[in-house]
Motif scaffolding. Structure first.
Motif: not given
Length: 584
Positions: A342-357
């Motif tokens: 589940k954490m791996a899925v959550s990490l994938g979902k939060i990656n767009p925030c990192r990409a925008e930064i």
């Protein structure tokens, strides 16, 4: 789906129990504990078997009657003595700690452990009764020593105790979980052994023999175990509850406290003198029996609950409470493997925030104002772009805080912090986002209220990620010199050091005391050398070298001050140096 979930609920405890039952570790440790008990008081014995060394402590010890708890000795346990955030100081039983320190101070103990470290790949500490507490503290000391003095040391550490008393408070237990060391401790407990259940009751200096004293301590233990909120002592590691019918492992502290009460209530003759010989001898046989019995149940969870109740002799009127306790404990921490997924899925979902930064950093580095990533965010106005970047910064921070909380509450696998995916992701997050955290800290003037960022404003998650990154297995490619500037500055606190150095320059101008002034000048000079070294090695991003960056402002201000004062500084050997992003 429910059957799959249930199949995982006893995975950790069953794996630990099955592992110990299938190896000679428990039997060998108990045999050595008996030898230690037969020897003189305050003794310990050591034995090597292949590449495994066993060290067992005598349970025949004189312990003062006391309810006092004290903090761990910093000189012995180093950084581990610090408190867990939000949980208070790490505290242990004072007489038991003093007893361990008497062993630790002896030349014989130090020589024996030194030989173990040289010759063995694994060390197993053991102890019966009070000797178990000494074994636990010895294992904790060695784990701390390996972590600080030799983090790459290949030796593994295991502690197996028999009827050991409680040792420390809830912060102590939480600190062990936080370091992922809870799997290094296994406490074997018999159903009618008083000593592990006394919690905050005073320890006796001799064996308890009268029926009246047994009854008094028995009732006291029941009362304290039943009300866990009043317990000043807290279980840590894994507990293996043994009986004539088998053994059950638990690793959830709340469930352990409840079962200490339930199994004692079911015991007919509580005592402080228990022979664990029979339990150890039958351990392997009982686990084989448990595995074969699972075929009669619809799920391994149902089989595990039934086996636990039968093994521990839980009475029928306590069966419902015991079942709820086990079920609740499994839901809190399990299935850990599923939580990892589940954490791996959550990490994938939060990656767009990192990409925008990342996109924002590239935009700032290419912008014509030549401010660079850090200073553009620090001097930002009310634009929509910077507002979105700031929101992404906060979202990423919440994600990593939640991940750390799950890890520290034992909801993820014990090796989670060593998984390359999260080690690399957390380090990238730190290098990308911490400059924004620093920019916000100085932009809002928090350094004037609290002090400079590194000492007074840095979030714990970044310190934890430093440790994860420092403990990783490094490849040869990391020693290869860079041929171009890094995408991200390799010291995530670089900008905090710049801000601090600029403040030092202003302080020098206003400082009247000659000694204080010289100290500030040396600190500025040390940072200038450190920063120049990073630039030469190309360990900084291009935003550091931007024309209008804070780093160039520092260089200009420092150059002007040097020219004005015509400085001739003596060698700064007695001032702290920077290395690999850390102050030493």
């Amino acid at each position: 789906m429910n059957n799959n979930l249930n199949s995982y609920r006893f995975e950790s405890c069953e794996m630990l129990g099955a592992f110990l039952a299938s190896t000679p570790l428990v039997e060998e440790t108990w045999r050595l504990c008996r030898r230690a008990d037969a020897d003189a008081q305050r003794s310990f014995v050591a034995q090597e078997s292949g590449r495994v060394s066993y060290v067992a402590f005598s349970g025949v010890q004189a312990v003062a009657r006391s309810r006092d708890m004290v903090e761990l000795d910093e000189k012995v346990f180093g950084w581990f003595r610090r408190g867990v955030e939000g949980k208070g100081a790490v505290m242990v039983d004072a007489p038991l700690l003093q007893l361990f320190l008497s062993f630790y101070a002896s030349l014989h103990f130090q020589q024996q452990i030194s030989e173990v470290l040289k010759q063995s790949k694994s060390v197993v500490f053991g102890g019966h009764s009070v000797g178990g507490a000494i074994a636990s503290l010895s294992a904790l000391w060695l784990l701390s020593y390996i972590r600080t003095a030799s983090p790459q040391h290949p030796i593994s550490v295991l502690c197996i105790t028999f009827g050991s008393p409680m040792l420390g408070n809830q912060s102590f237990s939480q600190a062990i979980i936080q370091e992922r060391w809870d799997g290094n401790f296994c406490h074997v407990v018999a159903p009618h052994d008083l000593l592990p259940r006394l919690l905050s009751a005073p320890l006796a200096s001799d064996m308890i023999t009268t029926d009246e004293e047994k009854a008094r301590l028995f009732n006291n233990a029941l009362r304290k175990d039943e009300d866990e909120e009043r317990c000043s002592y807290w279980p840590f590691g894994n507990y293996m509850f043994c009986s004539d019918k088998g053994a059950v492992c638990l690793d959830n502290a709340t469930a352990i406290l409840k079962f200490l009460y339930l199994t004692m209530a079911a015991a007919s003759s509580p005592t402080c003198s228990v022979n664990y010989e029979d339990y150890v001898a039958k351990l392997s046989c009982h686990y084989l029996k448990m595995r074969s019995s699972t075929a009669h149940y619809d799920s391994s969870n149902e089989a595990g609950v039934a086996f636990a109740l039968q093994t521990l002799g839980i009475s029928s009127h306590q069966e419902a409470a015991a079942t709820r306790c086990l079920d609740g404990a499994r839901r809190v921490g399990w299935p850990r493997s599923l939580n990892n997924a589940k954490m791996a899925v959550s990490l994938g979902k939060i990656n767009p925030c990192r990409a925008e930064i990342e996109w924002y950093k590239k935009y700032c580095d290419d912008c014509g104002d030549e401010l660079g990533y850090y200073d553009a965010f620090k001097r930002r106005g009310a634009s929509r772009r910077e507002f979105k970047v700031n929101m992404n910064r906060l979202r990423l921070g919440r994600f990593w805080e939640q991940l750390i909380e799950k890890m520290e509450t034992n909801q993820l696998t014990r090796d989670f912090h060593k998984l390359a995916k999260y080690v690399n992701a957390s380090n990238f997050y730190k290098l990308l986002v911490e400059p924004l955290e620093i920019a916000e800290y100085y932009r809002t003037g928090k350094h004037r209220e609290k002090g400079h960022y590194i000492q007074h404003g840095r979030e714990r998650r970044f310190k934890m990620f430093d440790k994860w990154w420092g403990e990783r297995v490094c490849g040869d490619e990391e020693a290869t010199p860079r041929s171009k500037y890094a995408n991200l500055t390799q010291d995530s606190c670089f900008w905090a050091r710049v801000e601090e150095a600029i403040c030092f320059i202003y302080d020098v101008v206003a400082e009247a005391d000659a000694g204080r002034r010289l100290m500030l000048l040396h600190k500025i000079d040390e940072f200038e050398k450190y920063a120049s070294g990073m630039v030469e090695r190309m360990e900084v991003s291009v935003d550091v070298l931007a024309k209008n960056s804070s780093y160039n402002l520092f260089r200009q201000e420092w150059g002007e001050l040097r020219a004005q004062l015509q400085l001739q500084l003596p060698p700064p050997s007695h001032f702290p140096r920077f290395q690999d992003g850390m102050v030493q």
